[in-house]
Enzyme design. Structure first.
Site, PDB file in Angstrom:
ATOM      1  N   GLU A  61      10.778 -26.592 -38.273  1.00 40.84           N
ATOM      2  CA  GLU A  61       9.545 -26.708 -38.582  1.00 40.84           C
ATOM      3  C   GLU A  61       8.428 -25.607 -37.911  1.00 40.84           C
ATOM      4  O   GLU A  61       7.309 -25.594 -38.197  1.00 40.84           O
ATOM      5  CB  GLU A  61       8.831 -28.172 -38.448  1.00 40.84           C
ATOM      6  CG  GLU A  61       9.465 -29.195 -39.117  1.00 40.84           C
ATOM      7  CD  GLU A  61       9.011 -30.473 -39.234  1.00 40.84           C
ATOM      8  OE1 GLU A  61       8.137 -30.914 -39.921  1.00 40.84           O
ATOM      9  OE2 GLU A  61       9.453 -31.189 -37.966  1.00 40.84           O
ATOM     10  N   ARG A 118       8.601 -21.544 -35.584  1.00 44.45           N
ATOM     11  CA  ARG A 118       9.113 -20.431 -35.627  1.00 44.45           C
ATOM     12  C   ARG A 118      10.365 -19.910 -35.150  1.00 44.45           C
ATOM     13  O   ARG A 118      10.334 -20.017 -33.797  1.00 44.45           O
ATOM     14  CB  ARG A 118       7.911 -19.285 -35.417  1.00 44.45           C
ATOM     15  CG  ARG A 118       7.842 -17.925 -35.506  1.00 44.45           C
ATOM     16  CD  ARG A 118       6.700 -17.104 -34.962  1.00 44.45           C
ATOM     17  NE  ARG A 118       6.994 -15.808 -35.212  1.00 44.45           N
ATOM     18  CZ  ARG A 118       6.377 -15.016 -36.270  1.00 44.45           C
ATOM     19  NH1 ARG A 118       6.128 -15.665 -37.365  1.00 44.45           N
ATOM     20  NH2 ARG A 118       6.960 -13.829 -36.263  1.00 44.45           N
ATOM     21  N   GLY A 161       6.691 -28.817 -35.631  1.00 44.05           N
ATOM     22  CA  GLY A 161       5.617 -28.188 -36.408  1.00 44.05           C
ATOM     23  C   GLY A 161       4.880 -27.252 -35.582  1.00 44.05           C
ATOM     24  O   GLY A 161       4.387 -27.640 -34.529  1.00 44.05           O
ATOM     25  N   SER A 171       6.865 -22.258 -31.222  1.00 46.32           N
ATOM     26  CA  SER A 171       7.248 -20.817 -31.439  1.00 46.32           C
ATOM     27  C   SER A 171       8.268 -20.559 -30.403  1.00 46.32           C
ATOM     28  O   SER A 171       8.403 -21.083 -29.502  1.00 46.32           O
ATOM     29  CB  SER A 171       5.855 -19.932 -31.125  1.00 46.32           C
ATOM     30  OG  SER A 171       6.284 -18.589 -31.335  1.00 46.32           O
ATOM     31  N   ALA A 216       5.794 -30.246 -31.067  1.00 45.48           N
ATOM     32  CA  ALA A 216       4.843 -29.520 -31.985  1.00 45.48           C
ATOM     33  C   ALA A 216       4.012 -28.563 -31.147  1.00 45.48           C
ATOM     34  O   ALA A 216       3.462 -29.059 -30.165  1.00 45.48           O
ATOM     35  CB  ALA A 216       4.117 -30.592 -32.921  1.00 45.48           C
ATOM     36  N   GLU A 255       7.723 -30.591 -24.110  1.00 39.55           N
ATOM     37  CA  GLU A 255       6.708 -31.323 -24.544  1.00 39.55           C
ATOM     38  C   GLU A 255       5.604 -30.758 -25.707  1.00 39.55           C
ATOM     39  O   GLU A 255       5.468 -29.331 -25.499  1.00 39.55           O
ATOM     40  CB  GLU A 255       5.854 -31.924 -23.357  1.00 39.55           C
ATOM     41  CG  GLU A 255       4.754 -32.827 -23.790  1.00 39.55           C
ATOM     42  CD  GLU A 255       3.590 -33.002 -22.483  1.00 39.55           C
ATOM     43  OE1 GLU A 255       3.611 -34.230 -21.921  1.00 39.55           O
ATOM     44  OE2 GLU A 255       3.307 -31.944 -21.971  1.00 39.55           O
TER      45      GLU A 255
END
Length: 341
Positions: free
Chosen positions: A218, A220, A235, A238, A261, A276
């Site tokens: 979700e 990159r 989500g 990176s 995320a 985290e």
């Protein structure tokens, strides 16, 4: 011979290659097949891209049948009906590419899972690829786009430009088995998606990067980054790729990892690591290493933790410092989501 492929492509009005589609590239093909193709096309030794006409296809097909390769023979017969430029790419050694057909063959090898990321030399590839307008009518040289748009309008058509880039989306060339992709525009040709990979709508996978599979993406996956089996990129997260100014360090995510995320990593992770949500770990970030009782053992630069397994990286909500603990449990992917890929 490292690789061989027959392709059909697009050229601009100056004869420069914009893109090439190789339906069935071969890795380490039999010498007999390659020699037959070389003889039929009068190809030189070494890495060579040889343009040929549709009338050569029947001779190629017969040469392939004599060499015992029915699949390539049938492909050659199919290409005989082409109205687009044809090319045969002979790749005898893995050196920095010298032409767009060579770059495209290497990108195809990655997306066909014939080689893994970092498995072929792509040094200098950007200088060999032109900026292309990827449209509903195929690849168009950006400099020739205004004339093509006007021509389409005069003929009552609308020319729609999906993007302007050196790379096309992978699924216009290769759809590997056992994967799901929410938004195909976010996976570039040259991505390597292992079986069982799910790329959600906000996920992104660059060229020469990808997953071993299965995995949930979700976030990159930047150029050069490889994600191990069973890992989950949350989500908006990176990974710092080889094009991000990170030096020569290859960023890797091990098996069973979770990057939360909006988190990110600039160091490679071993297996069963957790970062985290919202925490970006760069190589120079100072990290407090804690023991099992939560007591500080030492403070290190994050690069000293590179590649280690079973780490839990978090930011202390009171002090704001980055802390590293032992990760006691690996993540588990939702098996139902990855079934029947």
């Amino acid at each position: 011979m490292l690789s061989f492929a027959l392709g059909i492509g697009t050229q601009n009005t100056q004869g420069d290659w914009l893109e090439i589609y190789y339906p069935a590239p071969l890795l380490n093909p039999e010498n007999g097949l390659v020699e037959a193709a070389k003889k039929a096309l009068d190809a030189p030794e070494g890495n060579a891209a040889v343009s040929f006409l549709p009338e050569h296809c029947n001779e190629l097909a017969q040469a392939f049948r004599n060499a015992g390769n029915t699949e390539q023979a049938e492909l050659a017969e199919t290409l005989a009906g082409s109205q687009r430029p044809l090319v045969a790419m002979f790749l005898e050694n893995d050196q920095p590419p010298e032409s767009a057909p060579e770059v495209y063959l290497k990108l195809h090898l990655l997306s066909h899972r014939l080689v893994k990321p970092h498995g072929v030399d792509l040094t200098g590839m950007f200088g060999l690829l032109r900026n292309v307008a990827w449209t509903n009518e195929g690849a168009i040289d950006v400099e020739e786009l205004p004339a093509r748009r006007l021509k389409a309008r005069l003929e009552g058509r609308t020319l729609s430009v999906d993007c302007v880039d050196k790379f096309p989306k992978m699924t216009d060339y290769v759809v590997p088995g056992g994967v799901r992709i929410g938004d195909t525009a976010r996976v570039r040709l040259g991505a390597h998606l292992g079986e069982g990979t799910t790329v959600m709508h906000e996920g992104f996978v660059n060229f020469n990067a990808g997953t071993v599979g299965p995995g949930m993406i979700e976030g990159r996956i930047s150029a050069g980054v490889v994600v191990g089996k069973g890992s989950d990129l949350g989500g908006g997260c990176s990974t710092m790729g080889t094009l991000s100014g990170g030096g020569n360090i290859v960023i890797k995510v091990g098996e069973g990892c979770l990057i939360g995320a909006n988190a990110g990593i600039g160091i490679p992770l071993g297996d069963r690591c957790t970062v985290e949500a919202g925490l970006y770990i760069t190589a120079g970030a100072k990290v407090a290493v804690l023991d099992d009782q939560g007591q500080e053992v030492k403070i290190v630069a994050a690069r000293e933790l590179a590649g280690q397994s079973d780490l839990l990286l978090r930011r202390n909500s009171q002090s704001g410092r980055i802390e590293c603990l032992t990760n006691k449990s690996a993540i588990a992917l939702n098996e139902a989501l990855h079934a029947n890929q």
